[in-house]
Design an enzyme around this catalytic site. Structure first.
Site, PDB file in Angstrom:
ATOM      1  CG  ASP A 102      -2.060   0.997   1.094  1.00 33.07           C
ATOM      2  OD1 ASP A 102      -2.856   1.119   2.024  1.00 33.07           O
ATOM      3  OD2 ASP A 102      -2.145   1.648   0.034  1.00 33.07           O
ATOM      4  CB  SER A 103       0.525   4.414  -1.780  1.00 29.91           C
ATOM      5  OG  SER A 103      -0.778   4.702  -1.266  1.00 29.91           O
ATOM      6  N   GLY A 104       0.862   4.041   1.563  1.00 28.28           N
ATOM      7  CA  GLY A 104       1.098   4.842   2.752  1.00 28.28           C
ATOM      8  C   GLY A 104       0.044   5.914   2.928  1.00 28.28           C
ATOM      9  N   GLY A 105      -0.781   6.117   1.921  1.00 27.98           N
ATOM     10  CA  GLY A 105      -1.819   7.146   1.986  1.00 27.98           C
ATOM     11  C   GLY A 105      -2.683   6.969   3.220  1.00 27.98           C
ATOM     12  CG  PHE A 106      -5.624   3.653   5.378  1.00 24.20           C
ATOM     13  CD1 PHE A 106      -5.238   2.781   6.388  1.00 24.20           C
ATOM     14  CD2 PHE A 106      -6.929   4.113   5.370  1.00 24.20           C
ATOM     15  CE1 PHE A 106      -6.143   2.368   7.353  1.00 24.20           C
ATOM     16  CE2 PHE A 106      -7.840   3.708   6.329  1.00 24.20           C
ATOM     17  CZ  PHE A 106      -7.447   2.833   7.317  1.00 24.20           C
ATOM     18  CG  ASP A 156      -4.945   6.627  -1.652  1.00 21.26           C
ATOM     19  OD1 ASP A 156      -3.873   6.327  -1.084  1.00 21.26           O
ATOM     20  OD2 ASP A 156      -6.030   6.098  -1.383  1.00 21.26           O
ATOM     21  CD  GLN A 198      -9.840   7.475  -1.683  1.00 15.20           C
ATOM     22  OE1 GLN A 198     -10.826   7.504  -0.956  1.00 15.20           O
ATOM     23  NE2 GLN A 198      -8.782   6.695  -1.417  1.00 15.20           N
ATOM     24  N   GLY A 225     -11.259   4.522   0.503  1.00 19.47           N
ATOM     25  CA  GLY A 225     -12.205   5.395   1.194  1.00 19.47           C
ATOM     26  C   GLY A 225     -13.413   4.676   1.747  1.00 19.47           C
ATOM     27  CG  ASP A 275      -6.042  -4.969   2.866  1.00 19.71           C
ATOM     28  OD1 ASP A 275      -6.565  -4.138   2.109  1.00 19.71           O
ATOM     29  OD2 ASP A 275      -5.703  -4.731   4.049  1.00 19.71           O
ATOM     30  CB  CYS A 313     -11.171 -25.672  10.510  1.00 16.77           C
ATOM     31  SG  CYS A 313      -9.827 -24.571  10.016  1.00 16.77           S
ATOM     32  CB  CYS A 315      -6.226 -24.343  10.006  1.00 14.49           C
ATOM     33  SG  CYS A 315      -6.581 -24.217  11.762  1.00 14.49           S
ATOM     34  CB  CYS A 318      -8.985 -26.951  13.334  1.00 13.94           C
ATOM     35  SG  CYS A 318      -9.592 -25.304  13.705  1.00 13.94           S
ATOM     36  CG  HIS A 344      -9.028 -21.015  13.173  1.00 15.04           C
ATOM     37  ND1 HIS A 344      -9.615 -22.129  12.588  1.00 15.04           N
ATOM     38  CD2 HIS A 344     -10.023 -20.113  13.337  1.00 15.04           C
ATOM     39  CE1 HIS A 344     -10.900 -21.913  12.413  1.00 15.04           C
ATOM     40  NE2 HIS A 344     -11.178 -20.691  12.860  1.00 15.04           N
TER      41      HIS A 344
HETATM   42  C1  LIG Z   1      -9.624  -0.932   7.286  1.00 15.16           C
HETATM   43  N1  LIG Z   1     -10.273  -0.113   6.304  1.00 15.16           N
HETATM   44  C2  LIG Z   1      -9.555   0.455   5.324  1.00 15.16           C
HETATM   45  N2  LIG Z   1      -8.257   0.193   5.065  1.00 15.16           N
HETATM   46  C3  LIG Z   1      -7.916   0.994   4.030  1.00 15.16           C
HETATM   47  C4  LIG Z   1      -6.681   1.163   3.391  1.00 15.16           C
HETATM   48  C5  LIG Z   1      -5.487   0.338   3.834  1.00 15.16           C
HETATM   49  C6  LIG Z   1      -5.645  -1.090   3.326  1.00 15.16           C
HETATM   50  N3  LIG Z   1      -4.751  -1.995   4.059  1.00 15.16           N
HETATM   51  C7  LIG Z   1      -3.382  -1.804   3.683  1.00 15.16           C
HETATM   52  C8  LIG Z   1      -2.400  -2.374   4.651  1.00 15.16           C
HETATM   53  C9  LIG Z   1      -1.234  -2.839   4.131  1.00 15.16           C
HETATM   54  C10 LIG Z   1      -0.293  -3.375   4.973  1.00 15.16           C
HETATM   55  C11 LIG Z   1      -0.506  -3.407   6.339  1.00 15.16           C
HETATM   56  C12 LIG Z   1      -1.695  -2.913   6.865  1.00 15.16           C
HETATM   57  C13 LIG Z   1      -2.666  -2.388   6.014  1.00 15.16           C
HETATM   58  C14 LIG Z   1      -6.591   2.136   2.360  1.00 15.16           C
HETATM   59  N4  LIG Z   1      -5.372   2.354   1.731  1.00 15.16           N
HETATM   60  C15 LIG Z   1      -5.269   3.353   0.826  1.00 15.16           C
HETATM   61  N5  LIG Z   1      -4.093   3.599   0.232  1.00 15.16           N
HETATM   62  N6  LIG Z   1      -6.335   4.124   0.469  1.00 15.16           N
HETATM   63  C16 LIG Z   1      -7.570   3.937   1.001  1.00 15.16           C
HETATM   64  O1  LIG Z   1      -8.521   4.665   0.664  1.00 15.16           O
HETATM   65  C17 LIG Z   1      -7.724   2.908   2.013  1.00 15.16           C
HETATM   66  C18 LIG Z   1      -8.966   2.691   2.641  1.00 15.16           C
HETATM   67  C19 LIG Z   1      -9.051   1.743   3.658  1.00 15.16           C
HETATM   68  N7  LIG Z   1     -10.063   1.372   4.469  1.00 15.16           N
HETATM   69 ZN   LIG Z   2      -8.866 -23.980  11.972  1.00 14.07          ZN
END
Ligand SMILES: CNc1nc2c(CCNCc3ccccc3)c3nc(N)[nH]c(=O)c3cc2[nH]1
Ligand SMILES: [Zn+2]
Length: 378
Positions: A102-106, A156, A198, A225, A275, A313, A315, A318, A344
């Site tokens: 992920d780009s770091g935006g969130f 973003d 978005q 978003g 994810d 399950c 896994c 289990c 699990h």
């Molecule tokens: C939980 N709800 C939610 N997550 C969002 C994320 C992060 C997704 N998870 C990435 C991740 C990668 C490695 C470790 C941890 C997390 C978003 N990422 C971006 N760039 N933009 C979003 O709008 C955006 C919206 C989200 N809503």
């Molecule tokens: Zn299990």
């Protein structure tokens, strides 16, 4: 066509409407430099270049195909140049499957106390040492090229919920300009750059965002978003407005989602990739995911329960251990207890997406969805 055509029992009128809604569900295959992967797929999250408490060997064994890592965290520590010198993220963490960063935006907006966002990018304070940091599309793309993931995300802004229409509009337009800058900064061949749609919770902004990004022609699209605290029906409505505008022949990634009920609804709208930190996070406080909902294995009720978490399950937890044993480990703060609940939960979601894929291939997805939701929401 009504996907329930030929359904034996006659459904009530209102159910008829719901059940015969067009299903956009699809089963696909995602080609990357590290292999071809089946969709729909769940991607375990490994924030700091490790999926907490499990090894790459265990991830492979439970069927993980693509795992996530995070530019924001790795940029701050250990630094993405160091990872590049180590041979890239695959070598660094010994994972030969797919990696998406992920780009770091969130994270910038959700982790560090945000300083300010300008056209240039986002200034923020590191959650590690409080130092002032800055991320822009160019910096985030360079960092992701250093890490060497198979799929990287445009920089973003994840619009907070709720947000005023005017703010959502200006932010979405800026995210589109940032996507274009991300595209120009992306010079590593063999690595796919996805844009992120978005638009907040506004149908018209969602459509504009999707259309603008589609005309910039990316190999895949994240839907951002969402899963930011909005009611689930609102999330589904945004999906209904957005997914049909995205090219059928490109992958759609719903970011940060989620629980099985959200996954089955999103797949129905045509989402391919997911994810979520949920399975690994709740595992660490002793909660296991099952097809009937959550099971807090740490509860006293399971002290003498010698059955596995889920006897159907497959896994490692289990197949070999009881609820009583796992509860004992969790109560004793034994690391192995966290590992078993994490194994699990990851297996459960990976297996769940595999079951959805099978149902789609056998053209019985809508009945799969109906049976699952009846059992899960009980
Ligand atoms: C939980 N709800 C939610 N997550 C969002 C994320 C992060 C997704 N998870 C990435 C991740 C990668 C490695 C470790 C941890 C997390 C978003 N990422 C971006 N760039 N933009 C979003 O709008 C955006 C919206 C989200 N809503
Ligand atoms: Zn299990």
């Amino acid at each position: 066509t009504c996907a329930f055509a030929g359904q034996k029992k006659v459904l009530a009128a209102y159910e008829e409407a719901v059940k015969c809604g067009y299903s956009g569900a699809r089963a696909g295959r995602l080609h990357t430099p590290h292999g071809v992967f089946d969709t729909p797929m769940f991607m375990p999250v490994g924030t700091q270049a490790t999926v907490k408490a499990v090894s790459p060997r265990e991830l492979k064994e439970m069927g993980a195909q693509i795992i996530l890592s995070n530019t924001y965290h790795l940029y701050l520590r250990p630094g993405t140049e160091l990872v590049a010198e180590a041979g890239g993220l695959h070598r660094f963490m010994d994972w030969d499957g797919g990696i998406l960063t992920d780009s770091g935006g969130f994270q910038v907006f959700s982790l560090g106390p945000l300083r300010k966002i300008t056209e240039e990018g986002a200034a923020f304070r590191s959650h590690i040492d409080g130092s002032t940091q800055f991320l822009s599309p160019e910096i985030a793309i360079k960092a992701q090229m250093n890490l060497g993931a198979d799929i990287i995300m445009a920089f973003d802004e994840c619009i907070p919920y709720p947000a005023e229409y005017q703010y959502a509009k200006l932010s979405t337009e800026r995210t589109t300009r940032w996507a274009e800058r991300s595209q120009k900064a992306h010079t590593r061949s063999g690595q796919a750059l996805f844009a992120i749609v978005q638009g907040g919770m506004y149908q018209d902004l969602r459509r504009v965002s999707a259309n603008d990004l589609v005309s910039l022609d990316f190999p895949g699209y994240g839907i951002g978003g969402l899963s930011v605290g909005e009611p689930k029906p609102v999330m589904y409505e945004m999906l209904e407005q957005t997914v049909p505008l995205l090219p059928e022949n490109k992958p759609r990634y719903l970011m940060g989602v989620g629980t099985p009920d959200c996954l089955v609804e999103a797949v129905r709208y045509g989402i391919d990739m997911f994810d979520c930190v949920f399975p690994t996070r709740v595992a660490r406080n002793g909660t296991a995911m099952t097809k009937s909902g959550r099971l807090v294995v740490k509860n006293a009720a399971y002290a003498k329960d010698f059955l596995p978490i889920d006897e159907n399950c497959g896994c490692y937890a289990c197949q070999n251990f009881s609820r009583a044993y796992i509860r004992h480990l969790l109560k004793a703060d034994e690391i192995f207890g966290l590992r078993l609940t994490t194994i699990h939960n990851l297996y459960f979601l990976l297996d769940f997406t595999k079951k959805m894929r099978q149902a789609i291939l056998e053209d019985r997805f809508l009945s799969f969805r109906e049976e699952f939701l009846a059992q899960y929401c009980k």
